[in-house]
Scaffold this motif. Sequence first.
Motif, mmCIF file in Angstrom:
data_model
loop_
_atom_site.group_PDB
_atom_site.id
_atom_site.type_symbol
_atom_site.label_atom_id
_atom_site.label_comp_id
_atom_site.label_asym_id
_atom_site.label_seq_id
_atom_site.Cartn_x
_atom_site.Cartn_y
_atom_site.Cartn_z
ATOM 1 N N GLU A 103 11.273 0.611 9.972
ATOM 2 C CA GLU A 103 10.710 0.323 8.651
ATOM 3 C C GLU A 103 10.862 -1.139 8.246
ATOM 4 O O GLU A 103 10.344 -1.555 7.197
ATOM 5 N N ARG A 138 5.849 -3.691 0.600
ATOM 6 C CA ARG A 138 6.556 -2.625 1.313
ATOM 7 C C ARG A 138 5.732 -1.337 1.374
ATOM 8 O O ARG A 138 5.719 -0.645 2.387
ATOM 9 N N GLN A 139 5.019 -1.021 0.316
ATOM 10 C CA GLN A 139 4.182 0.175 0.335
ATOM 11 C C GLN A 139 3.029 0.022 1.320
ATOM 12 O O GLN A 139 2.643 0.989 1.993
ATOM 13 N N ARG A 140 2.491 -1.199 1.409
ATOM 14 C CA ARG A 140 1.392 -1.436 2.357
ATOM 15 C C ARG A 140 1.869 -1.232 3.796
ATOM 16 O O ARG A 140 1.155 -0.674 4.628
ATOM 17 N N ILE A 151 12.223 1.313 -5.938
ATOM 18 C CA ILE A 151 12.398 2.663 -5.397
ATOM 19 C C ILE A 151 12.946 3.555 -6.513
ATOM 20 O O ILE A 151 13.956 3.223 -7.127
ATOM 21 N N VAL A 163 4.589 0.645 4.812
ATOM 22 C CA VAL A 163 4.961 2.040 5.049
ATOM 23 C C VAL A 163 3.728 2.922 5.172
ATOM 24 O O VAL A 163 3.709 3.876 5.950
ATOM 25 N N GLY A 164 2.683 2.581 4.440
ATOM 26 C CA GLY A 164 1.469 3.374 4.503
ATOM 27 C C GLY A 164 0.767 3.315 5.840
ATOM 28 O O GLY A 164 0.019 4.246 6.195
ATOM 29 N N SER A 224 10.913 1.738 1.998
ATOM 30 C CA SER A 224 10.662 0.408 1.443
ATOM 31 C C SER A 224 11.945 -0.390 1.235
ATOM 32 O O SER A 224 11.887 -1.599 1.004
ATOM 33 N N GLU A 264 7.122 -4.678 -4.072
ATOM 34 C CA GLU A 264 6.833 -3.249 -3.947
ATOM 35 C C GLU A 264 5.501 -3.033 -3.222
ATOM 36 O O GLU A 264 5.403 -2.160 -2.342
ATOM 37 N N ALA A 265 4.489 -3.825 -3.567
ATOM 38 C CA ALA A 265 3.169 -3.670 -2.947
ATOM 39 C C ALA A 265 3.222 -3.970 -1.448
ATOM 40 O O ALA A 265 2.596 -3.273 -0.638
ATOM 41 N N GLN A 315 9.264 9.091 1.005
ATOM 42 C CA GLN A 315 8.721 7.981 1.799
ATOM 43 C C GLN A 315 9.104 6.624 1.227
ATOM 44 O O GLN A 315 9.281 5.651 1.965
ATOM 45 N N SER A 316 9.245 6.529 -0.088
ATOM 46 C CA SER A 316 9.564 5.241 -0.708
ATOM 47 C C SER A 316 10.903 4.682 -0.249
ATOM 48 O O SER A 316 11.138 3.474 -0.353
#
Length: 488
Positions: A252, A68-70, A393, A72-73, A328, A65-66, A324-325
Amino acid sequence: MRQQSMFFKARVGTMLADVRLQANLRKAKGKFVDTRAQAVRDYDQERASEGQGDAAFEALRDAGEAIRQRVVGKLDAWLEVFEEKATARGATVLWARDGQEICDLVLDIARQHGVRKVIKSKSMLSEEADLNQALEAAGIQPVETDLGEYILQIAGNEPPSHIIAPVMHKNVDQVADLFARTHGTPRKTDIPALTREAREVLREHFVSAEMGISGANFLIAETGSAALVTNEGNGRMVTTLPKVHVVITGIEKIVPTLDDFATLMRLLPRSATGQVISNYVSLLTGNKRSSPAGEDANDGDGPETMVFILVDNGRVGLLGTEFQSMLSCIRCGACLNHCPVYQTVGGHAYGWVYPGPMGSVLTPLFGGIDKALDLPQASTLCQQCSVVCPVRIPLPGLLRQLRQRQTRAGLRPRSERLGLRLWAWLAARPALYALSARIAVRYLNWLAAGREHIEVLPIAPSWSAARDLPAPQGRTFHELYRQQRRGK
């Protein structure tokens, strides 16, 4: 693929009435669920024996998760890094805003290289773009080489019903009939014999095609590589034999480093098929290289021309929103495999490329919420999809957000909106809500006279703790309600 999501209810009725489909779905039901569960248990036990605790897979999900969030951010920055690295290794990076631009770019590449036949590995982006139809209209023969996708192609270009097992809605007898009719061979139902027949048919296409098209499970920014994960050898044939290789994938799919890719690869196959690792994991980087004269280090295989087509098609519009998630998502299919709705109606009912919980979110976002009115409602909100999602998600929450959008836009039936308002009014008055529930249950019992009665809920301060609905955090509905009213 033309969107048919507006006909969801009618399609569901058709699927439920299809006796053969229901038998096929029952046979497939639970297979991926069981293998994933076993893979998670094995991973936890292995790590526990190494002293890493007994919830290692949950820690792995946190790490995924971290990552993918990094990404997408800071999606734009990582895409620029990827473009720079891929170009430095001889590849060409192109950008497509939508499905039409995907088709235009692919056809332009095909014309430049005199392509008459294209072999394809499974690519959901090409499904989004209706690429096969565009190729055929231009006089170019597309050949699907993933066994499931090939079966669908010879079955009249049926759409896939699952993102990793596209033909799970068919049984062996149906495939045997298709092969006998299409190949002109004696009908056979032995699975090894059928797969051998498919290999023999596809082999000629592998050696005669001028272009290969694939998707990518991930794009590695630090090396400019495409990562392709398959359980069949066709992916490697598609990406190395033709002189031109085109990778079509969503923007993505970027991951920063090979270490990040390794982490996600511990999640993807376990979540998708319950495997520790897929049979084939390929990292594809740049064009086939030729060494200077006098040196014997030429690449033995690979494309002379490698092109990446990085696609938006609605993805940029999710950045900075409550959805946005969804960027991911690693397309493992775990949410489909565990969804009771998907398991009952199959993938075709959803009417577009992505079925199940992920499709119920993505299709309204990509294709228009007014064209997929029933998909956000096509969920029990049982939380199974979020519980198994490898990158956490919050799919049920996103479905609720879509339902709220529909209601605010006046897209839901008036009777439904009035009913929800009435329910909200009652829910804000616990005593009246409990009384209404008791009356409703008694009425249902009266309607069901002569049949098994519905259990009557007691009216008491602890009514929400009765039967199968324990009060959250050991407190009753009344206590939680009063605490909320006090603003604590």
